[in-house]
Design a protein around this motif. Structure first.
Motif, short mmCIF file in Angstrom:
data_model
loop_
_atom_site.label_atom_id
_atom_site.label_comp_id
_atom_site.label_asym_id
_atom_site.label_seq_id
_atom_site.Cartn_x
_atom_site.Cartn_y
_atom_site.Cartn_z
N LEU A 194 0.83 -1.20 0.00
CA LEU A 194 0.00 0.00 0.00
C LEU A 194 0.87 1.26 0.00
O LEU A 194 0.59 2.21 -0.74
CB LEU A 194 -0.95 0.00 1.20
N LEU A 195 1.94 1.27 0.77
CA LEU A 195 2.87 2.40 0.77
C LEU A 195 3.47 2.57 -0.63
O LEU A 195 3.53 3.69 -1.15
CB LEU A 195 3.97 2.18 1.81
N ALA A 196 3.89 1.47 -1.25
CA ALA A 196 4.46 1.52 -2.60
C ALA A 196 3.44 2.04 -3.62
O ALA A 196 3.80 2.79 -4.53
CB ALA A 196 4.97 0.14 -3.00
N VAL A 197 2.17 1.67 -3.44
CA VAL A 197 1.12 2.15 -4.34
C VAL A 197 0.97 3.67 -4.22
O VAL A 197 0.81 4.37 -5.22
CB VAL A 197 -0.22 1.41 -4.08
N PHE A 198 1.02 4.18 -3.00
CA PHE A 198 0.98 5.63 -2.82
C PHE A 198 2.13 6.30 -3.58
O PHE A 198 1.94 7.30 -4.26
CB PHE A 198 1.03 6.01 -1.34
N PHE A 199 3.31 5.75 -3.44
CA PHE A 199 4.48 6.30 -4.14
C PHE A 199 4.29 6.23 -5.66
O PHE A 199 4.49 7.21 -6.37
CB PHE A 199 5.75 5.56 -3.75
N LEU A 200 3.93 5.06 -6.15
CA LEU A 200 3.78 4.84 -7.59
C LEU A 200 2.71 5.76 -8.20
O LEU A 200 2.94 6.39 -9.23
CB LEU A 200 3.42 3.38 -7.86
N PHE A 201 1.56 5.84 -7.56
CA PHE A 201 0.46 6.63 -8.10
C PHE A 201 0.69 8.14 -8.01
O PHE A 201 -0.03 8.90 -8.64
CB PHE A 201 -0.87 6.26 -7.44
N THR A 202 1.70 8.55 -7.26
CA THR A 202 2.08 9.97 -7.27
C THR A 202 2.59 10.35 -8.65
O THR A 202 2.27 11.42 -9.17
CB THR A 202 3.16 10.25 -6.21
N PHE A 203 3.36 9.47 -9.25
CA PHE A 203 4.00 9.75 -10.53
C PHE A 203 3.26 9.12 -11.71
O PHE A 203 3.35 9.62 -12.84
CB PHE A 203 5.45 9.28 -10.51
N TYR A 204 2.53 8.03 -11.47
CA TYR A 204 1.82 7.32 -12.53
C TYR A 204 0.39 6.97 -12.08
O TYR A 204 0.05 5.80 -11.91
CB TYR A 204 2.57 6.03 -12.91
N PRO A 205 -0.45 7.98 -11.90
CA PRO A 205 -1.81 7.70 -11.41
C PRO A 205 -2.71 7.15 -12.51
O PRO A 205 -2.56 7.52 -13.68
CB PRO A 205 -2.30 9.08 -10.97
N PRO A 206 -3.64 6.30 -12.14
CA PRO A 206 -4.65 5.87 -13.11
C PRO A 206 -5.52 7.07 -13.50
O PRO A 206 -5.69 8.00 -12.73
CB PRO A 206 -5.48 4.84 -12.33
N LYS A 207 -6.07 7.03 -14.66
CA LYS A 207 -6.94 8.12 -15.14
C LYS A 207 -8.36 7.87 -14.64
O LYS A 207 -9.27 7.61 -15.41
CB LYS A 207 -6.90 8.22 -16.67
N LEU A 208 -8.53 7.95 -13.33
CA LEU A 208 -9.81 7.76 -12.67
C LEU A 208 -10.13 9.00 -11.84
O LEU A 208 -9.23 9.73 -11.42
CB LEU A 208 -9.77 6.53 -11.76
N GLY A 209 -11.40 9.21 -11.57
CA GLY A 209 -11.84 10.40 -10.84
C GLY A 209 -11.16 10.61 -9.51
O GLY A 209 -10.89 11.75 -9.10
N LEU A 210 -10.85 9.54 -8.79
CA LEU A 210 -10.18 9.63 -7.50
C LEU A 210 -8.83 10.34 -7.60
O LEU A 210 -8.37 10.99 -6.66
CB LEU A 210 -9.98 8.22 -6.93
N PHE A 211 -8.19 10.26 -8.75
CA PHE A 211 -6.85 10.79 -8.96
C PHE A 211 -6.85 12.13 -9.69
O PHE A 211 -5.80 12.73 -9.91
CB PHE A 211 -6.00 9.79 -9.75
#
Length: 178
Positions: A147-164
């Motif tokens: 989960l920590l790694a997902v936070f890091f990853l999605f900072t730079f490569y977020p999915p194109k979803l409303g949450l992001f």
């Protein structure tokens, strides 16, 4: 220190550090390393870092102090954090859908609610001895780190979803220099 004291301390640390993290990315001059721990835009996902990062930090402190003696430590912490995150997102989307917009005082209230839910659930779970059986206690440590790694990853490569999606900049994730 008692479990209750640890949880009260964590709650207050998160309530203090979380809002400060809102500004650290700007204060750092937009340093990529700081972006890992601080919101980089106004998306709901990035604002989950306000809870998640102090929670992760305090969980490390708790693990060193007493968590290594609890076989359900990471299971409890993972579920508590996920409940806090879901509380923030759920309350935000609920109230902003009803009102048609968001308001800073209500945003702050959703953050406080998420922090309280996370720490209260954690304390309750330890007291009741939840998540002690099955494979979950063993898998929870790696899942917590994932989960920590997902936070890091999605900072730079977020999915194109409303949450992001950052409705202020119209971007996803960290803004890239042109």
């Amino acid at each position: 220190m008692s479990l209750k004291t640890w949880h009260i301390l964590g709650l207050f640390l998160t309530l203090i550090l979380g809002p400060l993290l809102h500004f650290t990315y700007s204060w750092s001059g937009h340093q990529p390393f700081v972006a890992l721990f601080s919101p980089v835009n106004e998306s709901v996902w990035e604002h989950q870092k306000l809870l998640a990062m102090p929670f992760f930090l305090f969980a490390v402190i708790e693990y060193i102090a007493y968590g290594k003696y609890l076989p359900n430590f990471f299971a409890v912490k993972l579920i508590a954090l996920l409940l806090g995150i879901l509380t923030i997102a759920g309350l935000f989307y609920s109230y902003s859908s009803i009102l048609g917009t968001n308001y800073l005082p209500l945003d702050i209230g959703t953050f406080f609610a998420g922090v309280i839910v996370a720490y209260m659930f954690s304390l309750y779970s330890f007291r009741k001895g939840l998540f002690l059986k099955g494979p979950f206690p063993t898998l929870a440590g790696p899942l917590f780190l994932l989960l920590l790694a997902v936070f890091f990853l999605f900072t730079f490569y977020p999915p194109k979803l409303g949450l992001f999606y950052d409705s202020v900049s119209g971007a996803y994730g960290i803004k890239k220099s042109v």
